[in-house]
Design a protein around this motif. Structure first.
Motif, PDB file in Angstrom:
ATOM      1  N   VAL A   1       2.972   2.428 -10.213  1.00 58.70           N
ATOM      2  CA  VAL A   1       3.233   1.497 -11.315  1.00 58.70           C
ATOM      3  C   VAL A   1       2.228   0.348 -11.294  1.00 58.70           C
ATOM      4  N   ALA A   2       1.896  -0.119 -10.067  1.00 55.18           N
ATOM      5  CA  ALA A   2       0.904  -1.205  -9.977  1.00 55.18           C
ATOM      6  C   ALA A   2      -0.442  -0.746 -10.512  1.00 55.18           C
ATOM      7  N   SER A   3      -0.791   0.510 -10.219  1.00 53.55           N
ATOM      8  CA  SER A   3      -2.050   1.054 -10.720  1.00 53.55           C
ATOM      9  C   SER A   3      -2.051   1.126 -12.240  1.00 53.55           C
TER      10      SER A   3
ATOM     11  N   VAL B   1      -0.764  -7.815  -8.614  1.00 53.62           N
ATOM     12  CA  VAL B   1      -1.797  -7.176  -9.433  1.00 53.62           C
ATOM     13  C   VAL B   1      -2.466  -8.217 -10.343  1.00 53.62           C
TER      14      VAL B   1
ATOM     15  N   SER C   1       5.268  -7.145  -6.911  1.00 59.17           N
ATOM     16  CA  SER C   1       4.062  -6.302  -6.869  1.00 59.17           C
ATOM     17  C   SER C   1       3.198  -6.468  -8.122  1.00 59.17           C
ATOM     18  N   LEU C   2       3.842  -6.654  -9.267  1.00 53.50           N
ATOM     19  CA  LEU C   2       3.046  -6.816 -10.498  1.00 53.50           C
ATOM     20  C   LEU C   2       2.352  -8.173 -10.521  1.00 53.50           C
TER      21      LEU C   2
ATOM     22  N   ASP D   1      -8.537   0.488  -7.051  1.00 56.87           N
ATOM     23  CA  ASP D   1      -7.094   0.560  -6.795  1.00 56.87           C
ATOM     24  C   ASP D   1      -6.731   0.621  -5.323  1.00 56.87           C
TER      25      ASP D   1
ATOM     26  N   ARG E   1      -2.448  -2.330 -13.563  1.00 58.89           N
ATOM     27  CA  ARG E   1      -3.827  -2.796 -13.435  1.00 58.89           C
ATOM     28  C   ARG E   1      -4.702  -2.185 -14.522  1.00 58.89           C
TER      29      ARG E   1
ATOM     30  N   MET F   1      -6.354  -9.425 -10.223  1.00 62.27           N
ATOM     31  CA  MET F   1      -7.204  -9.334 -11.420  1.00 62.27           C
ATOM     32  C   MET F   1      -7.880 -10.677 -11.710  1.00 62.27           C
TER      33      MET F   1
ATOM     34  N   ASP G   1      -4.672  -2.378  -3.268  1.00 60.04           N
ATOM     35  CA  ASP G   1      -3.345  -2.218  -2.666  1.00 60.04           C
ATOM     36  C   ASP G   1      -3.321  -2.703  -1.223  1.00 60.04           C
TER      37      ASP G   1
END
Lengths: 105, 128
Positions: free
Chosen positions: A15-17, B89, B85-86, B105, A20, B93, B109
């Protein structure tokens, strides 16, 4: 296994990928940073709406839908940082190796 | 009338700084060639302190970050700063935009603490 299946590390990475990639696509499409920020908030809301999903099949459907949307919005000319392959400054002014031969002919 | 009053008033004031201060004698230097005073093309190279300062400034601007324990190199994004987690991200970014790099990616992580992020950014030759 103590964790419920959809909330595993692997799935959160997936989901994070996706998130992104969605942000990258949003950045490619927006000319101004403010526009990008607003799109980011909208994208985040769409992801948050699916936060509760605990059924694996439902999760797969949601991920597939997101992939389809990303494919639909894929930018033909995505942003590449200047010094990265394909960027405008990539391999510019590479230092010369070895001795430069003098023009003495 | 008011102008005259002001004039007479200001003329009586002696400004000591102008009178008592002696200007240092300047020796005239002969320049053989052009002397460049300041170069605007110079950009400070990215050091560890600079990178850390910029990352912490960026994190402090993010309202979801809890800064009650302060942000150090050891603080983890999820455990110490209270991000999900978002959010991580999003932060990564923003760091990409800040340092003009792109983090793939699998490496993004792996970035879990501020210190790891600084190390990663410093390992990129084109980060500025």
């Amino acid at each position: 296994m103590s964790q419920i299946l959809p909330f595993t590390e692997a799935n959160s990475k997936r989901v994070a990928s996706l998130f992104r990639r969605a942000l990258r696509t949003a950045y490619d499409h927006s000319m101004k940073f403010e526009a990008y920020r607003n799109t980011t908030i909208a994208v985040r809301q769409q992801f948050e709406a699916n936060k509760h999903i605990s059924d694996p099949t439902e999760l797969e459907i949601a991920i597939k839908k997101t992939e389809e949307k990303l494919a639909e919005w894929k930018h033909p000319d995505p942003y590449i940082p200047p010094s990265r392959p394909g960027g405008t400054k990539f391999e510019r002014n590479i230092p010369v190796k070895g001795k430069v031969i003098e023009e003495d002919w | 009338m008011f102008r005259n009053t002001i004039k007479s008033f200001t003329s009586n004031i002696i400004r000591p700084s102008l009178i008592t201060r002696q200007l240092p004698l300047r020796t005239v230097q002969r320049c053989s060639g052009p002397v460049f005073v300041r170069s605007y093309a110079g950009f400070p190279s990215l050091t560890r302190d600079l990178a850390k300062e910029r990352i912490i400034e960026l994190l402090e601007g993010y309202d979801k970050v809890s800064t009650k324990n302060g942000i150090t190199e050891d603080s983890s994004f999820i455990n110490d700063l209270g991000l999900d987690s978002l959010d991580v991200v999003e932060v990564v970014m923003e760091l990409e935009h800040e340092f003009n790099i792109q983090i793939p990616d699998n490496e993004a992580d792996g970035l879990k603490t501020v210190g790891q992020t600084i190390d990663y950014i410093l390992s990129q030759p084109d980060a500025c």
